[in-house]
Motif scaffolding. Sequence first.
Motif, PDB file in Angstrom:
ATOM      1  N   GLY A 151       0.546  -1.192   0.294  1.00  0.00           N
ATOM      2  CA  GLY A 151       0.032  -0.002  -0.101  1.00  0.00           C
ATOM      3  C   GLY A 151       0.906   1.714  -0.096  1.00  0.00           C
ATOM      4  N   TYR A 152       1.838   0.962   0.629  1.00  0.00           N
ATOM      5  CA  TYR A 152       3.094   2.914   0.616  1.00  0.00           C
ATOM      6  C   TYR A 152       3.628   2.102  -0.428  1.00  0.00           C
ATOM      7  CZ  TYR A 152       7.510   4.543   1.391  1.00  0.00           C
ATOM      8  OH  TYR A 152       8.545   4.679   0.764  1.00  0.00           O
ATOM      9  N   LEU A 153       4.085   1.836  -0.849  1.00  0.00           N
ATOM     10  CA  LEU A 153       4.641   2.337  -2.677  1.00  0.00           C
ATOM     11  C   LEU A 153       3.382   1.928  -3.613  1.00  0.00           C
ATOM     12  CD1 LEU A 153       6.679  -1.586  -2.188  1.00  0.00           C
ATOM     13  CD2 LEU A 153       7.560   1.087  -2.365  1.00  0.00           C
ATOM     14  N   LEU A 154       2.191   2.340  -3.484  1.00  0.00           N
ATOM     15  CA  LEU A 154       0.546   1.807  -4.595  1.00  0.00           C
ATOM     16  C   LEU A 154       1.228   3.374  -4.198  1.00  0.00           C
ATOM     17  CD1 LEU A 154      -1.306   1.346  -6.165  1.00  0.00           C
ATOM     18  CD2 LEU A 154      -2.426   1.066  -4.343  1.00  0.00           C
ATOM     19  N   VAL A 155       0.665   3.674  -2.804  1.00  0.00           N
ATOM     20  CA  VAL A 155       0.190   5.771  -2.416  1.00  0.00           C
ATOM     21  C   VAL A 155       1.234   6.598  -3.130  1.00  0.00           C
ATOM     22  CG1 VAL A 155      -0.406   7.552  -0.655  1.00  0.00           C
ATOM     23  CG2 VAL A 155      -1.341   5.337  -0.513  1.00  0.00           C
ATOM     24  N   THR A 156       2.158   6.189  -2.920  1.00  0.00           N
ATOM     25  CA  THR A 156       3.814   7.005  -3.079  1.00  0.00           C
ATOM     26  C   THR A 156       4.002   7.091  -4.455  1.00  0.00           C
ATOM     27  OG1 THR A 156       5.492   6.143  -1.380  1.00  0.00           O
ATOM     28  CG2 THR A 156       6.233   7.306  -3.559  1.00  0.00           C
ATOM     29  N   PHE A 157       3.393   5.876  -5.626  1.00  0.00           N
ATOM     30  CA  PHE A 157       3.517   6.047  -6.883  1.00  0.00           C
ATOM     31  C   PHE A 157       2.133   7.171  -7.034  1.00  0.00           C
ATOM     32  CE2 PHE A 157       1.045   4.325 -10.679  1.00  0.00           C
ATOM     33  CZ  PHE A 157       2.339   4.626 -11.878  1.00  0.00           C
ATOM     34  N   LEU A 158       1.219   7.138  -6.404  1.00  0.00           N
ATOM     35  CA  LEU A 158       0.154   8.034  -6.850  1.00  0.00           C
ATOM     36  C   LEU A 158       0.382   9.220  -7.205  1.00  0.00           C
ATOM     37  CD1 LEU A 158      -3.231   6.113  -6.069  1.00  0.00           C
ATOM     38  CD2 LEU A 158      -2.179   5.985  -8.353  1.00  0.00           C
ATOM     39  N   VAL A 159       0.665   9.369  -5.730  1.00  0.00           N
ATOM     40  CA  VAL A 159       0.315  10.435  -5.121  1.00  0.00           C
ATOM     41  C   VAL A 159       2.157  11.334  -6.183  1.00  0.00           C
ATOM     42  CG1 VAL A 159       2.217  12.574  -3.596  1.00  0.00           C
ATOM     43  CG2 VAL A 159       0.470  10.464  -2.780  1.00  0.00           C
ATOM     44  N   PHE A 160       2.953  10.898  -6.435  1.00  0.00           N
ATOM     45  CA  PHE A 160       3.625  11.015  -7.130  1.00  0.00           C
ATOM     46  C   PHE A 160       3.189  11.639  -8.714  1.00  0.00           C
ATOM     47  CE2 PHE A 160       8.508   9.677  -5.552  1.00  0.00           C
ATOM     48  CZ  PHE A 160       8.678  10.918  -5.620  1.00  0.00           C
ATOM     49  N   GLN A 161       2.367  11.035  -9.135  1.00  0.00           N
ATOM     50  CA  GLN A 161       1.838  11.218 -10.342  1.00  0.00           C
ATOM     51  C   GLN A 161       0.140  12.873 -10.207  1.00  0.00           C
ATOM     52  OE1 GLN A 161       2.122   9.256 -13.054  1.00  0.00           O
ATOM     53  NE2 GLN A 161       2.847   8.465 -11.205  1.00  0.00           N
ATOM     54  N   THR A 162      -0.022  13.633  -9.200  1.00  0.00           N
ATOM     55  CA  THR A 162       0.090  14.297  -8.724  1.00  0.00           C
ATOM     56  C   THR A 162       0.761  15.522  -8.266  1.00  0.00           C
ATOM     57  OG1 THR A 162      -1.559  13.183  -7.546  1.00  0.00           O
ATOM     58  CG2 THR A 162      -1.884  16.054  -6.753  1.00  0.00           C
ATOM     59  N   SER A 163       1.970  15.219  -7.959  1.00  0.00           N
ATOM     60  CA  SER A 163       2.520  16.174  -7.630  1.00  0.00           C
ATOM     61  C   SER A 163       3.671  15.840  -6.614  1.00  0.00           C
ATOM     62  CB  SER A 163       2.462  17.277  -6.344  1.00  0.00           C
ATOM     63  OG  SER A 163       3.688  18.075  -5.498  1.00  0.00           O
ATOM     64  N   TRP A 164       5.079  15.745  -7.593  1.00  0.00           N
ATOM     65  CA  TRP A 164       6.897  15.641  -6.469  1.00  0.00           C
ATOM     66  C   TRP A 164       7.133  15.269  -6.194  1.00  0.00           C
ATOM     67  CZ3 TRP A 164      11.051  17.993  -6.269  1.00  0.00           C
ATOM     68  CH2 TRP A 164      10.961  19.655  -6.504  1.00  0.00           C
ATOM     69  N   LEU A 178      -7.093  17.240  -4.188  1.00  0.00           N
ATOM     70  CA  LEU A 178      -6.775  17.553  -2.196  1.00  0.00           C
ATOM     71  C   LEU A 178      -7.487  16.938  -1.769  1.00  0.00           C
ATOM     72  CD1 LEU A 178      -5.404  19.388  -0.287  1.00  0.00           C
ATOM     73  CD2 LEU A 178      -7.412  20.780  -1.198  1.00  0.00           C
ATOM     74  N   VAL A 179      -8.276  16.310  -2.477  1.00  0.00           N
ATOM     75  CA  VAL A 179      -9.711  15.423  -1.355  1.00  0.00           C
ATOM     76  C   VAL A 179      -8.587  14.108  -1.215  1.00  0.00           C
ATOM     77  CG1 VAL A 179     -11.443  13.770  -1.299  1.00  0.00           C
ATOM     78  CG2 VAL A 179     -11.526  16.007  -2.175  1.00  0.00           C
ATOM     79  N   ALA A 180      -8.010  13.153  -2.701  1.00  0.00           N
ATOM     80  CA  ALA A 180      -7.200  12.242  -2.446  1.00  0.00           C
ATOM     81  C   ALA A 180      -6.476  12.512  -1.582  1.00  0.00           C
ATOM     82  CB  ALA A 180      -6.878  12.075  -3.858  1.00  0.00           C
ATOM     83  N   LEU A 181      -5.669  13.598  -2.312  1.00  0.00           N
ATOM     84  CA  LEU A 181      -4.333  13.962  -0.946  1.00  0.00           C
ATOM     85  C   LEU A 181      -4.887  13.456   0.565  1.00  0.00           C
ATOM     86  CD1 LEU A 181      -2.132  16.707  -2.987  1.00  0.00           C
ATOM     87  CD2 LEU A 181      -1.338  14.056  -2.436  1.00  0.00           C
ATOM     88  N   TYR A 182      -5.840  14.677   1.197  1.00  0.00           N
ATOM     89  CA  TYR A 182      -5.981  14.466   2.028  1.00  0.00           C
ATOM     90  C   TYR A 182      -6.182  12.473   3.033  1.00  0.00           C
ATOM     91  CZ  TYR A 182      -8.697  14.879   6.790  1.00  0.00           C
ATOM     92  OH  TYR A 182      -9.434  14.137   8.035  1.00  0.00           O
ATOM     93  N   GLY A 183      -7.599  11.681   1.364  1.00  0.00           N
ATOM     94  CA  GLY A 183      -7.702  10.362   1.979  1.00  0.00           C
ATOM     95  C   GLY A 183      -5.808   9.443   2.167  1.00  0.00           C
ATOM     96  N   TYR A 184      -4.938   9.978   1.403  1.00  0.00           N
ATOM     97  CA  TYR A 184      -3.948   9.552   1.764  1.00  0.00           C
ATOM     98  C   TYR A 184      -2.413   9.669   3.140  1.00  0.00           C
ATOM     99  CZ  TYR A 184      -4.345   8.921  -3.467  1.00  0.00           C
ATOM    100  OH  TYR A 184      -4.373   8.687  -4.887  1.00  0.00           O
ATOM    101  N   ALA A 185      -2.916  10.632   3.433  1.00  0.00           N
ATOM    102  CA  ALA A 185      -2.806  11.134   4.656  1.00  0.00           C
ATOM    103  C   ALA A 185      -3.337  10.185   5.139  1.00  0.00           C
ATOM    104  CB  ALA A 185      -2.780  12.093   4.883  1.00  0.00           C
TER     105      ALA A 185
END
Length: 598
Positions: free
Chosen positions: A156-169, A288-295
């Motif tokens: 899950g950590y690797l997946l979220v890291t990948f998804l967050v990179f797609q939003t903001s490096w 932004l909503v997704a980022l809060y969910g990732y947090a």
Amino acid sequence: MRSFPYPQVGSPDLRSPSRFLWWLAKAQRTTLLLGITYGSLWTLSQGLIPYVLGQAVDFGIVAGNFGALLAWVGLLLALTVIQAVTSTLRHRAAISNWMQAAYRCSQLVGYKVTRSGDALPQRFSTGEVVSTSASDAMRIGEIFDVSARLAGSVVGYLLVTFLVFQTSWQLGLVVLVGVPLCGAMLLFVIRPLQKRQKEQRDAAGKMTALGADTVAGLRVLRGIGGENIFVERYRERSRETQLAGNKVAYSLADLDAAQVLVVGVFSVAFTWIGALQALAGQIETGQLVALYGYAVFLVSPIRNASDAVSRFIRANVGARRIIDVLDTPSAVHDGGPTVDGPASPSVLVDSSSGALILPGLLTGVVSADPAASAALARRLGRFEDAVLRQAQVLWGGAALHCIPLGEVRERIVVSDAEPQLFTGTLREELDPAGRHSDADIMAALDVASAGDVFDGLEHGLDDEVTEKGRGFSGGQRQRLVLARAVLTGAEVLVLIEPTSAVDAHTESRIAAALRTERSEAANTTVVVTASPLMLGAMDTVLFLGSDGLLTEGTHRELLATVADYRTVVIRGAGMDAHASNGSTQNKRNENSISEGQC
């Protein structure tokens, strides 16, 4: 209904706690892989939910596209169902892994207890072994329970890291570096926890050992008025264990507080950076909503990682204790060069004492030094191979310690002086293998003159025996153990003080019945005793001194001709009698094979 543990493959790796845990993992790799797979799918579905939710906001709500919104909501519902199903399967696999590891450890300790002879009691107390089998085994199981969640957290950590990179490096770097950093910071709290848990485990083991020893000797302690002293000692041990447990609780509280602080700081920082980027127009509202969910989601991997480390520390401590037990050299060994046992009932020759046990006879053993007769019984029963390599026992010309252990245990049975009964029905207690009819069991009870045992039993042979047979008197326990020994029908039966707790009238009946039972079957019987009633029923009696066999003959002959024998048997002053002429030791073992060879 599943039966745990699954069949064991190979021998455990005892080189280190980590290797032992890895051996356990390999032994249940199928269910471990299932747990990891389900845990990964469960976490992946969780990690994708914020992403899908953000897409629904941007392409559905903000864009005003009801069809796109409906599609993303449908995908969100599908992920929820997948999460629910995989969560259930992951939990089932995790519990299976936990139980397999714990029960396999308990099984290994149980096997060691039954196969180590007297080596284990000489190194560990009963309470320590019990604590190892129960407490430490369950702690080891915990690390296999958390394995599925830990693997899922990594995925899950690797997946979220990948998804967050797609939003903001920038935010991707925060996740990539921040999550491991948060986990590393918690190690400063976990390290003291490891030391305190080891101290608490040692204190608990000592307390359990003292409690078991006190309960085992409770009757004796009450007889001499010493129970209050031991109760006070138990209180002291309990207090030490409590204080050690409090220190562990302090460390656990520090760990929980550190988790809240570290994870909270990370979540706030991550969300704050995301909000700034949203205000600057660098990311969309849905992102932004997704980022809060990732947090929120990333809280779980950090906590799972710290929980896994904490459990691994406990498992490591438990594995070390189990390795100490399993690594204790056994007193008897079944391997290496072997020879076949005699095809028919044969003579037993003890080279140390010069004692000769003829087949088919009842042989009494009396000693001016009780330790000498007890040592002979131990050698005849093959309790310590190291002793037999130095002072061999020959059975039909073959060294006893070179004969396969299973054959020795099947044909030579030793009934110890201290009666041992276990929980279960009386029928199971007397006939553990279930090979005899009720009529056979009753016949063995008649030989042991144990018919009065049934006076207080409502269900007869189906009545439940309490732990260690505490529902019976000392004499009843002794006679039940004698009946169990007789029921084995062993080719060679060694009885150590089988009637020390019964009255003279009962002892006389037992002596006559035992002689009839064993003589009719033409089996060999050795009775270690100083009772004149029992010795009078023997075909021959061996009189031992501290240096070996002094003389032999019938009970009447020895009474009439050997003063020391008469002193031991009639007065019971065996500890004060001294052998006057060691030169009469029997030398009939001169044909023994060379020392230590099979």
